[in-house]
Enzyme design. Structure first.
Site, PDB file in Angstrom:
ATOM      1  N   ASN A 168       0.860  -1.192   0.000  1.00  0.00           N
ATOM      2  CA  ASN A 168       0.000   0.000   0.000  1.00  0.00           C
ATOM      3  C   ASN A 168       0.895   1.241   0.000  1.00  0.00           C
ATOM      4  OD1 ASN A 168      -1.410   2.279   1.031  1.00  0.00           O
ATOM      5  ND2 ASN A 168      -3.071   0.938   1.658  1.00  0.00           N
ATOM      6  N   ASP A 204      -0.096   4.514  -0.265  1.00  0.00           N
ATOM      7  CA  ASP A 204      -0.803   5.771   0.038  1.00  0.00           C
ATOM      8  C   ASP A 204       0.106   6.837   0.660  1.00  0.00           C
ATOM      9  OD1 ASP A 204      -3.126   4.531  -0.738  1.00  0.00           O
ATOM     10  OD2 ASP A 204      -3.883   4.228   1.303  1.00  0.00           O
ATOM     11  N   HIS A 205       0.990   6.393   1.568  1.00  0.00           N
ATOM     12  CA  HIS A 205       1.718   7.395   2.346  1.00  0.00           C
ATOM     13  C   HIS A 205       2.852   8.062   1.572  1.00  0.00           C
ATOM     14  CE1 HIS A 205      -0.962   6.922   5.524  1.00  0.00           C
ATOM     15  NE2 HIS A 205      -0.668   5.653   5.738  1.00  0.00           N
ATOM     16  N   ARG A 210       3.032  19.130   0.555  1.00  0.00           N
ATOM     17  CA  ARG A 210       3.540  20.319  -0.133  1.00  0.00           C
ATOM     18  C   ARG A 210       2.747  20.641  -1.396  1.00  0.00           C
ATOM     19  NH1 ARG A 210       8.828  22.184   0.952  1.00  0.00           N
ATOM     20  NH2 ARG A 210       8.968  22.218   3.199  1.00  0.00           N
ATOM     21  N   HIS A 254      -5.671   3.575  -1.713  1.00  0.00           N
ATOM     22  CA  HIS A 254      -6.978   3.922  -1.154  1.00  0.00           C
ATOM     23  C   HIS A 254      -7.351   5.311  -1.661  1.00  0.00           C
ATOM     24  CE1 HIS A 254      -9.558   4.204   2.800  1.00  0.00           C
ATOM     25  NE2 HIS A 254     -10.251   4.494   1.709  1.00  0.00           N
ATOM     26  N   ARG A 313      -9.529   8.062  -1.125  1.00  0.00           N
ATOM     27  CA  ARG A 313     -10.450   8.491  -0.071  1.00  0.00           C
ATOM     28  C   ARG A 313     -11.351   9.599  -0.588  1.00  0.00           C
ATOM     29  NH1 ARG A 313      -8.384   6.513   5.162  1.00  0.00           N
ATOM     30  NH2 ARG A 313     -10.198   7.554   6.010  1.00  0.00           N
ATOM     31  N   ARG A 331      -7.193  12.882   0.516  1.00  0.00           N
ATOM     32  CA  ARG A 331      -6.097  13.395   1.344  1.00  0.00           C
ATOM     33  C   ARG A 331      -4.731  12.900   0.899  1.00  0.00           C
ATOM     34  NH1 ARG A 331      -7.342  10.295   6.958  1.00  0.00           N
ATOM     35  NH2 ARG A 331      -9.334  11.263   6.555  1.00  0.00           N
ATOM     36  N   GLU A 383      -8.701   0.305  -2.769  1.00  0.00           N
ATOM     37  CA  GLU A 383      -9.528   0.369  -1.560  1.00  0.00           C
ATOM     38  C   GLU A 383     -10.425   1.577  -1.682  1.00  0.00           C
ATOM     39  OE1 GLU A 383      -7.101   0.823   1.862  1.00  0.00           O
ATOM     40  OE2 GLU A 383      -6.188  -1.133   1.651  1.00  0.00           O
ATOM     41  N   THR A 403      -8.046   3.561   8.281  1.00  0.00           N
ATOM     42  CA  THR A 403      -9.279   2.787   8.376  1.00  0.00           C
ATOM     43  C   THR A 403      -9.316   2.152   9.762  1.00  0.00           C
ATOM     44  OG1 THR A 403      -8.891   2.303   6.069  1.00  0.00           O
ATOM     45  CG2 THR A 403     -10.656   1.101   7.128  1.00  0.00           C
ATOM     46  N   GLU A 449     -10.865  -9.428   3.528  1.00  0.00           N
ATOM     47  CA  GLU A 449      -9.595  -9.074   4.160  1.00  0.00           C
ATOM     48  C   GLU A 449      -9.873  -8.924   5.648  1.00  0.00           C
ATOM     49  OE1 GLU A 449      -7.382  -5.841   2.394  1.00  0.00           O
ATOM     50  OE2 GLU A 449      -6.283  -5.472   4.253  1.00  0.00           O
ATOM     51  N   HIS A 494      -3.565  -4.570   7.870  1.00  0.00           N
ATOM     52  CA  HIS A 494      -3.671  -3.404   8.741  1.00  0.00           C
ATOM     53  C   HIS A 494      -2.759  -3.532   9.954  1.00  0.00           C
ATOM     54  CE1 HIS A 494      -5.153   0.300  10.369  1.00  0.00           C
ATOM     55  NE2 HIS A 494      -5.777   0.480   9.228  1.00  0.00           N
ATOM     56  N   HIS A 496       1.993   1.231   5.904  1.00  0.00           N
ATOM     57  CA  HIS A 496       2.716   2.205   6.715  1.00  0.00           C
ATOM     58  C   HIS A 496       4.112   1.741   7.105  1.00  0.00           C
ATOM     59  CE1 HIS A 496       3.663   4.660  10.285  1.00  0.00           C
ATOM     60  NE2 HIS A 496       3.108   5.606   9.553  1.00  0.00           N
TER      61      HIS A 496
HETATM   62  N1  PXP Z   1      -5.754  -3.012   4.414  1.00  0.00           N
HETATM   63  C1  PXP Z   1      -6.697  -2.048   4.451  1.00  0.00           C
HETATM   64  C2  PXP Z   1      -8.092  -2.407   4.097  1.00  0.00           C
HETATM   65  C3  PXP Z   1      -6.376  -0.721   4.790  1.00  0.00           C
HETATM   66  O1  PXP Z   1      -7.333   0.235   4.809  1.00  0.00           O
HETATM   67  C4  PXP Z   1      -5.032  -0.402   5.064  1.00  0.00           C
HETATM   68  C5  PXP Z   1      -4.643   1.010   5.365  1.00  0.00           C
HETATM   69  O2  PXP Z   1      -4.912   1.820   4.260  1.00  0.00           O
HETATM   70  C6  PXP Z   1      -4.085  -1.431   4.996  1.00  0.00           C
HETATM   71  C7  PXP Z   1      -4.470  -2.737   4.691  1.00  0.00           C
HETATM   72  C8  PXP Z   1      -2.641  -1.191   5.257  1.00  0.00           C
HETATM   73  O3  PXP Z   1      -2.476  -0.883   6.611  1.00  0.00           O
HETATM   74  P1  PXP Z   1      -1.072  -0.376   7.139  1.00  0.00           P
HETATM   75  O4  PXP Z   1      -0.790   0.928   6.467  1.00  0.00           O
HETATM   76  O5  PXP Z   1      -1.282  -0.247   8.620  1.00  0.00           O
HETATM   77  O6  PXP Z   1      -0.075  -1.424   6.779  1.00  0.00           O
END
Ligand code: PXP
Length: 238
Positions: free
Chosen positions: A7, A9-10, A18, A43, A45, A49, A70, A101, A151, A191, A214
């Site tokens: 994932n 996203d971050h 920025r 994801h 959103r 964000r 997601e 989430t 999941e 997660h 993350h």
């Molecule tokens: N699975 C789902 C459904 C999530 O919403 C997330 C966070 O976006 C993750 C997995 C990944 O979680 P983490 O960033 O804590 O590894």
């Protein structure tokens, strides 16, 4: 052996801090793929964000492994998914104010709303996975929706404050995993998984996909720090 969905996203969270073009999550997806990721998870959103719509459209063209989107179980997102056609959609609950989430999707309480999204996505040939708590009623309701898989939320295991609590949460996940397989559903988990706590979850029988974000992005920032500083140091050393 479970597939690893990364994932990213971050990476977009840092870019959005920025409102600039870097770091580009599409580049991160490419590097994750080179590193062996079996899937890329993003994801989109409601408040945009981190991941933006254009990231999703570009990734659809560039990502060669499984693209897992997601999203909330609602109509705007369903329309976007139908336009982009990722390989898989994971339906997650979404509240604007939450940091990430928090709990699983309540499929029992929102059966009809979730069903409407699931039917549209499946008709378009998109596999659907539901992000749920490791609860047998939620798994049974997911089975009744006819989705491809679920999941199971590993957050309570990951956040456990003691070894005993972690063991209890692990056993809950183990029972829920077994029930998921008995229902003929694909078993995904994710997660809060980290380099320290992932091994026990990866060893659960029949788990086919782990989604981790993350912790991998955090590690990437740190393992890349020395080289990044060295490169800047070379530029300022004139
Ligand atoms: N699975 C789902 C459904 C999530 O919403 C997330 C966070 O976006 C993750 C997995 C990944 O979680 P983490 O960033 O804590 O590894």
């Amino acid at each position: 052996m479970p597939a690893l969905g990364v994932n990213i996203d971050h990476v977009a969270t840092v870019r959005q801090a920025r409102l600039t073009y870097e770091p580009d999550p599409v580049w991160a997806a490419v590097l994750a793929e080179l590193g062996g990721a079996d899937g890329i998870t993003i994801h989109l959103r409601e408040d945009r964000r981190h991941i933006q719509d254009h990231d999703l459209y570009t990734m659809k063209k560039t990502v060669q492994v499984k693209l897992n989107l997601e999203m909330a179980a609602e109509q705007e997102m369903t329309g976007i998914a139908l336009a982009v056609r990722p390989d898989q959609v994971s339906l997650v609950p979404e509240k604007r104010e939450e940091l990430t989430t928090e709990g699983g999707l309540d499929v029992v309480a929102n059966f009809e709303r979730v069903k409407s999204c699931v039917v549209q996505l499946q008709e378009a040939g998109i596999e659907v996975s539901l992000f749920i708590d490791p609860d047998l009623d939620q798994i049974a309701a997911s089975k009744n929706l006819g989705v491809h898989g679920v999941e199971l939320h590993t957050g309570r295991y990951a956040d456990a404050a003691s070894a005993e609590e972690q063991q209890r949460e692990y056993e809950t996940l183990l029972r829920a995993s077994q029930f998921t397989i008995e229902q003929g559903l694909k078993l995904h988990m994710g997660h809060g998984l980290t380099y320290r706590n992932v091994a026990k979850i990866a060893a659960i029988p029949n788990v086919s996909e782990l989604n981790i974000g993350h912790s991998i992005i955090s590690r990437a920032v740190l393992v890349g720090m020395e080289q990044a500083v060295r490169e800047m140091k070379a530029l300022v050393t004139v």
